[in-house]
Design a protein around this motif. Structure first.
Motif, PDB file in Angstrom:
ATOM      1  N   LEU A  21     -21.370  -4.595 -15.279  1.00 40.55           N
ATOM      2  CA  LEU A  21     -20.165  -3.781 -15.280  1.00 40.55           C
ATOM      3  C   LEU A  21     -19.076  -4.546 -14.539  1.00 40.55           C
ATOM      4  O   LEU A  21     -19.370  -5.388 -13.677  1.00 40.55           O
ATOM      5  N   ARG A  22     -17.846  -4.211 -14.851  1.00 40.13           N
ATOM      6  CA  ARG A  22     -16.707  -4.783 -14.130  1.00 40.13           C
ATOM      7  C   ARG A  22     -15.828  -3.649 -13.635  1.00 40.13           C
ATOM      8  O   ARG A  22     -15.346  -2.832 -14.431  1.00 40.13           O
ATOM      9  N   LEU A  23     -15.650  -3.597 -12.335  1.00 40.16           N
ATOM     10  CA  LEU A  23     -14.782  -2.605 -11.712  1.00 40.16           C
ATOM     11  C   LEU A  23     -13.421  -3.230 -11.430  1.00 40.16           C
ATOM     12  O   LEU A  23     -13.337  -4.401 -11.033  1.00 40.16           O
ATOM     13  N   SER A  24     -12.388  -2.426 -11.614  1.00 42.19           N
ATOM     14  CA  SER A  24     -11.042  -2.887 -11.287  1.00 42.19           C
ATOM     15  C   SER A  24     -10.333  -1.849 -10.430  1.00 42.19           C
ATOM     16  O   SER A  24     -10.619  -0.656 -10.531  1.00 42.19           O
ATOM     17  N   CYS A  25      -9.438  -2.327  -9.617  1.00 41.54           N
ATOM     18  CA  CYS A  25      -8.662  -1.456  -8.734  1.00 41.54           C
ATOM     19  C   CYS A  25      -7.231  -1.965  -8.710  1.00 41.54           C
ATOM     20  O   CYS A  25      -7.005  -3.152  -8.450  1.00 41.54           O
ATOM     21  N   VAL A  26      -6.307  -1.070  -8.980  1.00 44.99           N
ATOM     22  CA  VAL A  26      -4.898  -1.449  -8.939  1.00 44.99           C
ATOM     23  C   VAL A  26      -4.217  -0.673  -7.828  1.00 44.99           C
ATOM     24  O   VAL A  26      -4.441   0.530  -7.660  1.00 44.99           O
ATOM     25  N   ALA A  27      -3.397  -1.381  -7.070  1.00 49.08           N
ATOM     26  CA  ALA A  27      -2.664  -0.768  -5.968  1.00 49.08           C
ATOM     27  C   ALA A  27      -1.260  -0.389  -6.419  1.00 49.08           C
ATOM     28  O   ALA A  27      -0.671  -1.035  -7.283  1.00 49.08           O
ATOM     29  N   SER A  28      -0.719   0.654  -5.796  1.00 46.44           N
ATOM     30  CA  SER A  28       0.612   1.127  -6.155  1.00 46.44           C
ATOM     31  C   SER A  28       1.705   0.328  -5.453  1.00 46.44           C
ATOM     32  O   SER A  28       2.894   0.513  -5.748  1.00 46.44           O
ATOM     33  N   VAL A  29       1.291  -0.560  -4.534  1.00 50.91           N
ATOM     34  CA  VAL A  29       2.245  -1.352  -3.770  1.00 50.91           C
ATOM     35  C   VAL A  29       1.862  -2.827  -3.862  1.00 50.91           C
ATOM     36  O   VAL A  29       0.751  -3.164  -4.276  1.00 50.91           O
ATOM     37  N   SER A  30       2.779  -3.676  -3.457  1.00 50.16           N
ATOM     38  CA  SER A  30       2.487  -5.102  -3.452  1.00 50.16           C
ATOM     39  C   SER A  30       1.334  -5.411  -2.506  1.00 50.16           C
ATOM     40  O   SER A  30       1.252  -4.870  -1.404  1.00 50.16           O
ATOM     41  N   THR A  31       0.442  -6.305  -2.954  1.00 48.12           N
ATOM     42  CA  THR A  31      -0.683  -6.714  -2.114  1.00 48.12           C
ATOM     43  C   THR A  31      -0.494  -8.115  -1.552  1.00 48.12           C
ATOM     44  O   THR A  31      -1.418  -8.696  -0.988  1.00 48.12           O
ATOM     45  N   ASP A  32       0.719  -8.643  -1.705  1.00 47.39           N
ATOM     46  CA  ASP A  32       0.977 -10.019  -1.275  1.00 47.39           C
ATOM     47  C   ASP A  32       0.633 -10.252   0.192  1.00 47.39           C
ATOM     48  O   ASP A  32       0.188 -11.336   0.566  1.00 47.39           O
ATOM     49  N   HIS A  33       0.855  -9.242   1.026  1.00 53.12           N
ATOM     50  CA  HIS A  33       0.641  -9.423   2.463  1.00 53.12           C
ATOM     51  C   HIS A  33      -0.529  -8.596   2.982  1.00 53.12           C
ATOM     52  O   HIS A  33      -0.667  -8.394   4.189  1.00 53.12           O
TER      53      HIS A  33
END
Length: 118
Positions: free
Chosen positions: A18-30
Motif C-alpha cells: 500500500l502507499r499512504l499519502s498526506c498533504v498539508a494545507s500549509v507550506s512544508t518548506d520549513h
C-alpha cells in the motif's frame, strides 16, 4: 491553520503493498520533520518513520527494509510506501509534522486505516 489529510489506506493481504499519502494545507518548506505514526487497538501510538527537511529518513526497526518514506515540499506531501505487509502492521496510520513557522508543535492528520489479512 495547519491541516493534514491522509489517503491510501485499505485492506490488503499479507505480503501485499500500500502507499499512504498526506498533504498539508500549509507550506512544508520549513517543517523540520514529517512522519508517519501508527496505533493498533489497545496499543500506544508509535513512530513508523520520519524524514527531515534535509531528507534524512528514520525508520522503526519493525519496518526497516519494507517501508519507504519520502517527502515533496513542492507538493506539501509526505508519503509512505509499504511493501511485504504483515498482519501485525494493521493499525490506524497518522501523518505528523513537528513544527510550523519555527514553532515546535505536533500536528496530526485524522488517520487512515490499514488492515492486513493473513
Amino acid at each position: 491553520q495547519v491541516q493534514l489529510v491522509e489517503s491510501g489506506g485499505g485492506l490488503v493481504q499479507s505480503g501485499g503493498s500500500l502507499r499512504l499519502s498526506c498533504v498539508a494545507s500549509v507550506s512544508t518548506d520549513h517543517v523540520y520533520a514529517m512522519g508517519w505514526y501508527r496505533q493498533a487497538p489497545g496499543k500506544e501510538r508509535e513512530l513508523v518513520a520520519d524524514v527531515t527537511s534535509d531528507n534524512r529518513a528514520n525508520y522503526a526497526d519493525f519496518v526497516k527494509g519494507r517501508f519507504t518514506i519520502s517527502r515533496d515540499d513542492a507538493k506539501r506531501t509526505v508519503s509512505l510506501t509499504m511493501n511485504n505487509l504483515k498482519p501485525e502492521d494493521t493499525a490506524v496510520y497518522y501523518c505528523n509534522i513537528d513544527s510550523y513557522l519555527g514553532v515546535e508543535y505536533d500536528y496530526w492528520g485524522q488517520g487512515t486505516q490499514v488492515t492486513v489479512s493473513s
